[in-house]
Design a protein around this motif. Structure first.
Motif, PDB file in Angstrom:
ATOM      1  N   GLY A  97       0.809   3.967  -3.151  1.00  0.00           N
ATOM      2  CA  GLY A  97       0.275   5.274  -2.789  1.00  0.00           C
ATOM      3  C   GLY A  97      -0.964   5.261  -1.922  1.00  0.00           C
ATOM      4  N   LYS A  98      -1.390   4.093  -1.458  1.00  0.00           N
ATOM      5  CA  LYS A  98      -2.569   4.034  -0.580  1.00  0.00           C
ATOM      6  C   LYS A  98      -2.231   4.473   0.842  1.00  0.00           C
ATOM      7  CE  LYS A  98      -4.765   0.251  -3.160  1.00  0.00           C
ATOM      8  NZ  LYS A  98      -3.659   0.002  -4.106  1.00  0.00           N
TER       9      LYS A  98
ATOM     10  N   THR B 173       3.405   4.287  -7.021  1.00  0.00           N
ATOM     11  CA  THR B 173       3.137   5.711  -6.865  1.00  0.00           C
ATOM     12  C   THR B 173       4.295   6.533  -7.410  1.00  0.00           C
ATOM     13  OG1 THR B 173       2.741   7.480  -5.266  1.00  0.00           O
ATOM     14  CG2 THR B 173       4.102   5.658  -4.534  1.00  0.00           C
TER      15      THR B 173
ATOM     16  N   GLU C  43       5.463   9.076  -6.076  1.00  0.00           N
ATOM     17  CA  GLU C  43       6.129   9.745  -4.967  1.00  0.00           C
ATOM     18  C   GLU C  43       7.399   9.033  -4.512  1.00  0.00           C
ATOM     19  OE1 GLU C  43       5.146  12.721  -3.643  1.00  0.00           O
ATOM     20  OE2 GLU C  43       3.749  12.702  -5.333  1.00  0.00           O
TER      21      GLU C  43
ATOM     22  N   GLN D  21      -0.808   6.355   9.349  1.00  0.00           N
ATOM     23  CA  GLN D  21      -1.610   5.269   8.783  1.00  0.00           C
ATOM     24  C   GLN D  21      -1.040   3.904   9.159  1.00  0.00           C
ATOM     25  OE1 GLN D  21      -1.608   7.557   4.770  1.00  0.00           O
ATOM     26  NE2 GLN D  21      -3.300   6.089   4.607  1.00  0.00           N
TER      27      GLN D  21
ATOM     28  N   LYS E 221       4.773  12.763   6.607  1.00  0.00           N
ATOM     29  CA  LYS E 221       4.659  12.065   5.330  1.00  0.00           C
ATOM     30  C   LYS E 221       5.785  11.054   5.152  1.00  0.00           C
ATOM     31  CE  LYS E 221       4.037  12.922   0.395  1.00  0.00           C
ATOM     32  NZ  LYS E 221       3.951  13.958  -0.669  1.00  0.00           N
ATOM     33  N   LEU E 222       5.413   9.875   4.682  1.00  0.00           N
ATOM     34  CA  LEU E 222       6.391   8.833   4.382  1.00  0.00           C
ATOM     35  C   LEU E 222       7.258   9.229   3.196  1.00  0.00           C
ATOM     36  CD1 LEU E 222       4.195   5.648   4.722  1.00  0.00           C
ATOM     37  CD2 LEU E 222       6.518   5.779   5.605  1.00  0.00           C
ATOM     38  N   GLN E 223       8.546   8.960   3.294  1.00  0.00           N
ATOM     39  CA  GLN E 223       9.456   9.133   2.162  1.00  0.00           C
ATOM     40  C   GLN E 223      10.077   7.775   1.846  1.00  0.00           C
ATOM     41  OE1 GLN E 223      12.272  12.387   2.327  1.00  0.00           O
ATOM     42  NE2 GLN E 223      11.045  13.462   3.860  1.00  0.00           N
TER      43      GLN E 223
ATOM     44  N   ASP F 173       0.819  -1.215   0.000  1.00  0.00           N
ATOM     45  CA  ASP F 173       0.000   0.000   0.000  1.00  0.00           C
ATOM     46  C   ASP F 173       0.851   1.263   0.000  1.00  0.00           C
ATOM     47  OD1 ASP F 173      -2.295  -1.501  -0.054  1.00  0.00           O
ATOM     48  OD2 ASP F 173      -2.741  -1.293   2.075  1.00  0.00           O
ATOM     49  N   ILE F 174       2.031   1.196   0.614  1.00  0.00           N
ATOM     50  CA  ILE F 174       2.960   2.324   0.555  1.00  0.00           C
ATOM     51  C   ILE F 174       3.476   2.507  -0.868  1.00  0.00           C
ATOM     52  CG2 ILE F 174       5.247   3.123   1.269  1.00  0.00           C
ATOM     53  CD1 ILE F 174       4.699   1.783   3.983  1.00  0.00           C
TER      54      ILE F 174
ATOM     55  N   THR G  85       0.367   6.991   2.798  1.00  0.00           N
ATOM     56  CA  THR G  85       1.311   8.083   2.540  1.00  0.00           C
ATOM     57  C   THR G  85       1.831   8.732   3.827  1.00  0.00           C
ATOM     58  OG1 THR G  85      -0.502   9.668   2.365  1.00  0.00           O
ATOM     59  CG2 THR G  85       0.251   8.623   0.319  1.00  0.00           C
ATOM     60  N   GLU G  86       1.194   8.421   4.964  1.00  0.00           N
ATOM     61  CA  GLU G  86       1.565   9.026   6.242  1.00  0.00           C
ATOM     62  C   GLU G  86       1.943   7.933   7.244  1.00  0.00           C
ATOM     63  OE1 GLU G  86       1.478  12.343   6.956  1.00  0.00           O
ATOM     64  OE2 GLU G  86       0.727  12.971   4.983  1.00  0.00           O
TER      65      GLU G  86
END
Length: 315
Positions: free
Chosen positions: A141-142, A184, A186, A148, A157-159, A137-138, A144-145
């Motif tokens: 893009g499901k 994603t 990102e 979660q 925010k996750l990097q 899910d990371i 992102t924080e």
């Protein structure tokens, strides 16, 4: 103080082709003399540096020039006949084999070791467990924080940081974790695995995705601790990850394949003359070459291993 049971691998003594006939060919190469270049997935650089160091001592008449690059570049060099041997995290595909066969070449994909993908976080991050589903899910893009993953997390925010956009780690994430779902946009890709470690060590919000070979503690001969610059995450197939159901990428759990992000490492070879590339392959799969793999924290593929429990105390 609590005790934790961890499995430790050891290898049985077994000899395999430590030496062989020194056949000559038109390039002046033999099995153990001459000069060649090989391509190595950068995620496997630590283990190959150790292998080649010992190899050169044993065979001083042979010169091996390693090209450390991403997986795509490595395989392309083999396809173009720029190298005859590649160390990678996958087999040759059917399309790649067809390309070789159309030119009357018959390369092989030979298992060298069992490795895997490690997930690393900053030392200040208290979250050290994750499920395969959460990782997926990371990547898609499901998630992102950090909240979660853990409602009490104070991080934002996750990097997500990979080693290289064309690396074997990203291919593994696409093929084995996401299974067709789009990554994603990102995600962040650097160039090298050690750069990922440095980035995560300085960035509390980051989670790094690197080869297992990079997270070992070189000062620990038991191979039961990890790189002290970062945290290594435990991974589980369970929906709700915990310290009790997660597995860390210790050597024995790679051998048992209970660590969820385990995969094989291969030698891809196209050496119709049976010259120096074949001699290097023989060394890598021999007892001596496989012992180097064992000492590195990975798992030998061509030699038998014993697995025994070891109790480790956590302060």
């Amino acid at each position: 103080m609590k005790k934790r049971s961890i499995l430790l691998c050891s290898m049985l003594v077994c000899t395999l082709f430590a030496c062989g006939p020194r056949n000559n060919n038109s390039d002046g190469q033999t099995l153990y003399s001459g000069e060649i270049s090989i391509a190595v997935d950068e995620s496997l650089r630590p283990i190959m540096e150790r292998e080649l160091q010992v190899y050169q001592v044993n065979y001083p008449e042979a010169t091996i020039n390693p090209i450390y690059c991403n997986e795509v570049e490595a395989v392309n060099l083999l396809l173009k006949d720029s190298v005859r041997l590649v160390i990678a995290n996958r087999r040759l595909t059917e399309d790649e084999l067809a390309s070789f066969h159309s030119r009357k070449f018959f390369p092989e994909s030979i298992r060298l070791a069992v490795g895997g993908i490690a997930l690393i976080t900053n030392k200040e991050n208290p979250d050290t467990v994750i499920s395969v589903r959460q990782f997926k899910d990371i990547l898609t893009g499901k998630i992102t924080e950090w909240k979660q993953l853990n409602e009490s997390s104070k991080l934002g925010k996750l990097q997500v940081v990979f080693d290289n956009p064309n690396s074997g780690t990203i291919r593994y994430a696409i093929d084995s974790i996401c299974r067709g779902e789009k990554l994603t946009g990102e995600l962040k890709a650097l160039k090298l695995n050690d750069q990922v470690i440095d980035y995560v060590a300085k960035t509390p919000e980051a989670i790094g995705v690197i080869g297992v070979d990079w997270v070992g503690n070189s000062n620990d001969s038991t191979r039961l601790s990890f790189n002290e610059a970062v945290n290594v995450m435990g991974v589980t197939h369970s929906i709700n990850p915990s310290a009790e159901n997660c597995v860390w990428p210790y050597q024995a759990y790679l051998a048992l394949r209970t660590y969820p992000l385990t995969h094989d490492i291969f030698v891809l070879i196209n050496d119709p003359r049976g010259a120096l590339p074949t001699g290097l392959l023989t060394f890598l799969t021999s007892d001596k070459g496989q012992r180097i793999i064992l000492k590195s924290g990975l798992v030998p593929a061509t030699q038998p291993v014993n697995i025994r429990p070891v109790t480790v105390k956590d302060e």
